[in-house]
Design an enzyme around this catalytic site. Structure first.
Site, mmCIF file in Angstrom:
data_model
loop_
_atom_site.group_PDB
_atom_site.id
_atom_site.type_symbol
_atom_site.label_atom_id
_atom_site.label_comp_id
_atom_site.label_asym_id
_atom_site.label_seq_id
_atom_site.Cartn_x
_atom_site.Cartn_y
_atom_site.Cartn_z
ATOM 1 N N ASP A 9 -51.066 46.554 43.533
ATOM 2 C CA ASP A 9 -49.755 46.021 43.125
ATOM 3 C C ASP A 9 -49.631 46.292 41.621
ATOM 4 O O ASP A 9 -49.507 45.384 40.807
ATOM 5 C CB ASP A 9 -49.584 44.535 43.457
ATOM 6 C CG ASP A 9 -50.598 43.631 42.749
ATOM 7 O OD1 ASP A 9 -50.223 42.470 42.452
ATOM 8 O OD2 ASP A 9 -51.728 44.073 42.488
ATOM 9 N N ASP A 14 -54.767 46.736 37.792
ATOM 10 C CA ASP A 14 -54.720 47.713 38.899
ATOM 11 C C ASP A 14 -54.817 49.125 38.334
ATOM 12 O O ASP A 14 -55.484 49.994 38.896
ATOM 13 C CB ASP A 14 -53.414 47.596 39.680
ATOM 14 C CG ASP A 14 -53.166 46.225 40.268
ATOM 15 O OD1 ASP A 14 -52.843 45.309 39.500
ATOM 16 O OD2 ASP A 14 -53.316 46.064 41.489
ATOM 17 N N HIS A 237 -60.166 42.112 36.583
ATOM 18 C CA HIS A 237 -60.269 41.750 37.995
ATOM 19 C C HIS A 237 -60.436 42.971 38.909
ATOM 20 O O HIS A 237 -61.478 43.165 39.518
ATOM 21 C CB HIS A 237 -59.015 40.976 38.418
ATOM 22 C CG HIS A 237 -58.731 39.773 37.595
ATOM 23 N ND1 HIS A 237 -59.559 38.672 37.537
ATOM 24 C CD2 HIS A 237 -57.687 39.491 36.766
ATOM 25 C CE1 HIS A 237 -59.039 37.751 36.732
ATOM 26 N NE2 HIS A 237 -57.912 38.214 36.252
ATOM 27 N N ASP A 238 -59.420 43.792 39.010
ATOM 28 C CA ASP A 238 -59.350 44.812 40.059
ATOM 29 C C ASP A 238 -60.392 45.925 39.976
ATOM 30 O O ASP A 238 -60.937 46.315 41.023
ATOM 31 C CB ASP A 238 -57.936 45.431 40.082
ATOM 32 C CG ASP A 238 -56.877 44.407 40.444
ATOM 33 O OD1 ASP A 238 -55.689 44.671 40.213
ATOM 34 O OD2 ASP A 238 -57.242 43.329 40.965
HETATM 35 O O1 RIB Z 1 -55.683 37.161 40.135
HETATM 36 C C1 RIB Z 1 -55.862 38.491 39.699
HETATM 37 C C2 RIB Z 1 -55.118 39.433 40.573
HETATM 38 O O2 RIB Z 1 -53.726 39.149 40.500
HETATM 39 C C3 RIB Z 1 -55.267 40.900 40.120
HETATM 40 O O3 RIB Z 1 -55.237 41.737 41.244
HETATM 41 C C4 RIB Z 1 -54.058 41.126 39.262
HETATM 42 O O4 RIB Z 1 -53.633 42.499 39.280
HETATM 43 C C5 RIB Z 1 -53.035 40.263 39.942
HETATM 44 O O5 RIB Z 1 -52.478 41.024 41.001
HETATM 45 CA CA CA Z 2 -53.709 43.598 41.343
#
Ligand code: RIB
Ligand code: CA
Length: 303
Positions: A9, A14, A237-238
């Protein structure tokens, strides 16, 4: 060679996952599917196409879901900006247009035609994967593994209890976690530990290349938005989901069953461990210096 479908997303982290997957020779991206999440599908698709063109990779890009299965849509633009990828400026694209086939159909076709060969990496709301499972439950056994960024077994980041990706489509997340598939899950408990320091960002700024330039512009925005919200350094995160595929031994964790709370109220969209099954490897920590060597290697390999 790790063959993957990357469901995104595209948002700022990302984009780092896309750069990592595109720049590491151990990964072959069979398809990228953009879904609604951080921002609407029109914007996540545009952002994904721009990042993929920047990498020079000519892999097919598909449109995924425009809305969650049941709930009203929520977005996370406050960390990613109005476009979902504030910062970099992109020229008119030379190619990389969206495939006519839907992302859900492409996901089903790819895993059906390549049983146990393809890993589905999902770093946004789980709507696409859930819809694929609803249409073809065998996706759970035909895919090699699902590697997912989502959930939290401590505090949330979009509500006090829920993480954004699961909160954005809890019904989809419940379908995925109960599908019986082999899953590796990167929840906030792991991803919060990997942050980009100002010093490290300056190190990237000193490097060359268009992909590196776009990465730095994205991370400047990501850093500014974290600072504005007094949330410290930006959290990676991703991209951890992609790093895991390079060497799972660099990630420690434990196997659990995972469920999602759907009852209305403060816990809606919260992930919980239910050890009635043990199909999900819940990541607890990752070798952080090693992770950053992957980011450096990927960006150095890209145009
Ligand atoms: O909570 C983190 C996630 O939420 C990640 O994937 C960030 O891109 C958002 O989509
Ligand atoms: Ca994401």
């Amino acid at each position: 060679m790790q063959r993957i479908i990357l469901d995104v997303d595209t948002g700022l982290d990302d984009a780092v996952a896309l750069f990592l997957a595109a720049g590491l020779e151990e990964i072959k991206i069979e398809a990228v599917i953009a879904t609604a999440g951080n921002v609407g599908l029109d914007k996540t698709l545009e952002n994904t196409l721009n990042i993929m063109e920047t990498t020079g990779l000519d892999c097919p890009v598909y449109a995924g879901s425009a809305a969650p299965l049941v709930r009203v849509p929520v977005e996370a633009g406050d960390f990613h900006g109005e476009t979902g990828l504030d910062g970099p400026i992109f020229a008119t694209r030379l190619r990389q247009e969206v495939q006519a086939q839907s992302g859900i159909d492409a996901m089903i076709t790819l895993v059906t035609n390549n049983p146990q060969e393809i890993t589905i990496v999902s770093v946004g709301p789980l709507t696409d994967l859930a819809r694929a499972l609803q249409r073809e439950p065998a996706v759970a056994s035909l895919a090699k593994e699902f590697v997912i960024m989502g959930g939290s077994f401590s505090s949330g980041n979009v509500t006090p209890e829920a993480e954004f990706n699961t909160y954005a489509d809890p019904e989809a997340a419940k379908i995925v976690f109960s599908s019986g598939a082999k899953i590796a899950l990167f929840s906030l408990d792991c991803t919060r530990t990997v942050t980009l320091s100002a010093e490290r960002l300056e190190g990237f700024r000193a490097k060359s290349g268009r992909s590196n330039e776009v990465f730095v512009a994205c991370m400047d925005t990501y850093t500014a938005n974290y600072t504005k919200r007094r949330q410290g350094e930006p959290q990676m995160h991703d991209p951890l989901c992609v790093a895991y595929l390079i060497d799972p031994s660099k990630v420690s964790g434990a196997y659990h069953g995972v469920d999602v709370i759907l009852e209305e109220g403060p816990s809606y969209g919260k992930t919980i461990k239910r050890d009635t099954s043990k199909n999900t490897f819940v990541a607890e920590s990752i070798d952080i210096p090693w992770f950053w060597t992957l980011v450096e290697r990927a960006l150095a390999a890209l145009p």
